[in-house]
Write a protein that holds these residues in place. Structure first.
Motif, PDB file in Angstrom:
ATOM      1  N   LEU A 197      -6.770  -6.459 -57.642  1.00 53.03           N
ATOM      2  CA  LEU A 197      -7.353  -7.168 -58.639  1.00 53.03           C
ATOM      3  C   LEU A 197      -7.799  -8.771 -58.130  1.00 53.03           C
ATOM      4  O   LEU A 197      -8.775  -9.073 -58.552  1.00 53.03           O
ATOM      5  N   ALA A 198      -7.091  -9.170 -57.068  1.00 50.11           N
ATOM      6  CA  ALA A 198      -7.095 -10.260 -56.673  1.00 50.11           C
ATOM      7  C   ALA A 198      -8.522 -10.203 -55.601  1.00 50.11           C
ATOM      8  O   ALA A 198      -9.380 -11.026 -55.590  1.00 50.11           O
ATOM      9  N   CYS A 199      -8.658  -9.028 -55.145  1.00 54.73           N
ATOM     10  CA  CYS A 199      -9.839  -8.900 -54.088  1.00 54.73           C
ATOM     11  C   CYS A 199     -11.265  -8.898 -55.025  1.00 54.73           C
ATOM     12  O   CYS A 199     -12.109  -9.540 -54.735  1.00 54.73           O
ATOM     13  N   ALA A 200     -10.932  -8.293 -56.165  1.00 54.89           N
ATOM     14  CA  ALA A 200     -12.168  -8.124 -57.127  1.00 54.89           C
ATOM     15  C   ALA A 200     -12.637  -9.615 -57.508  1.00 54.89           C
ATOM     16  O   ALA A 200     -13.631  -9.938 -57.681  1.00 54.89           O
ATOM     17  N   TYR A 201     -11.237 -10.295 -57.729  1.00 60.89           N
ATOM     18  CA  TYR A 201     -11.808 -11.717 -58.390  1.00 60.89           C
ATOM     19  C   TYR A 201     -12.352 -12.509 -57.130  1.00 60.89           C
ATOM     20  O   TYR A 201     -13.195 -13.312 -57.582  1.00 60.89           O
ATOM     21  N   PHE A 202     -11.922 -12.482 -55.945  1.00 60.66           N
ATOM     22  CA  PHE A 202     -12.528 -13.133 -54.976  1.00 60.66           C
ATOM     23  C   PHE A 202     -13.974 -12.669 -54.578  1.00 60.66           C
ATOM     24  O   PHE A 202     -14.986 -13.687 -54.580  1.00 60.66           O
ATOM     25  N   LEU A 203     -14.464 -11.433 -54.754  1.00 67.44           N
ATOM     26  CA  LEU A 203     -15.808 -11.178 -54.715  1.00 67.44           C
ATOM     27  C   LEU A 203     -16.600 -11.588 -56.043  1.00 67.44           C
ATOM     28  O   LEU A 203     -17.628 -11.892 -55.871  1.00 67.44           O
ATOM     29  N   GLU A 204     -15.933 -11.614 -57.225  1.00 68.49           N
ATOM     30  CA  GLU A 204     -16.754 -12.323 -58.532  1.00 68.49           C
ATOM     31  C   GLU A 204     -16.875 -13.769 -58.106  1.00 68.49           C
ATOM     32  O   GLU A 204     -17.956 -14.031 -58.625  1.00 68.49           O
TER      33      GLU A 204
END
Length: 189
Positions: A116-123
């Motif tokens: 989820l943190a990785c997705a946040y960074f990409l967002e």
């Protein structure tokens, strides 16, 4: 699509959902060729109670946890939660302006939470941070975790999910040319 996939996978490994919602999440990833049709069939064969129980055993620490989902259990010699690797990961998050607060006292290095943190960074268009998260903080232990989950999960759904996610993450790492740092893995064998 990568952000969407990371969010759904993170949810499957971190947030307990009812069977109907889990089926919809898994079905969406089958449609995107991230998960296999057999993984969806394995999920649909479970009862609501079995899915809830097995999620609690695998991800919340109910009873004897066969496969802990926290990085420090694999990366710290003492195999403890909140170990040095979790502290390093927490500092990494803080350096990138993230402070996780789930309302519970729990390590930040939980497998699903890291996705989820990785997705946040990409967002947030922080691609370099997302790559660093994968290469330096998640995948040094994540492959071992998914292998253990595939071998020891109490039902075929989580076994197949682990195999599919491992394959998808490895393809993503190869596609994005992410170098995974080699770290010593500590396992009770």
């Amino acid at each position: 699509m990568i952000i969407h996939t990371l969010k759904i996978l993170g949810t499957l490994f971190y947030h307990q959902r009812g069977k109907a919602e889990s089926v919809e999440l898994v079905r969406s990833l089958v449609t995107e060729n991230v998960l296999q049709t057999e993984t969806l069939h394995a999920l649909t064969s479970l009862t609501d109670e079995q899915l809830e129980h097995d999620f609690s055993v695998l991800f919340e620490g109910m009873g004897s946890m066969p496969v802990p989902p926290w990085g420090s259990v694999y990366l710290d010699k003492e195999q403890v939660l909140f170990g040095d690797s979790n502290t390093q990961y927490r500092l990494f998050l803080q350096q990138h302006g993230i402070e996780l607060d789930s309302g519970q006292r729990e390590p930040e290095d939980q497998f699903g939470l890291m996705l989820l943190a990785c997705a946040y960074f990409l967002e947030q268009d922080q691609t370099q941070a997302a790559c660093e998260l994968l290469g330096e903080h998640l995948m040094p232990w994540g492959s071992t975790y998914l292998e253990q989950l595939r071998e020891k999960a109490p039902n075929p759904f989580y076994q197949r999910l682990a195999a599919d996610v491992s394959k998808w993450l490895n393809a993503l790492i190869q596609q994005q040319h992410i170098e995974v740092v080699k770290k010593k893995i500590y396992l009770d064998e």
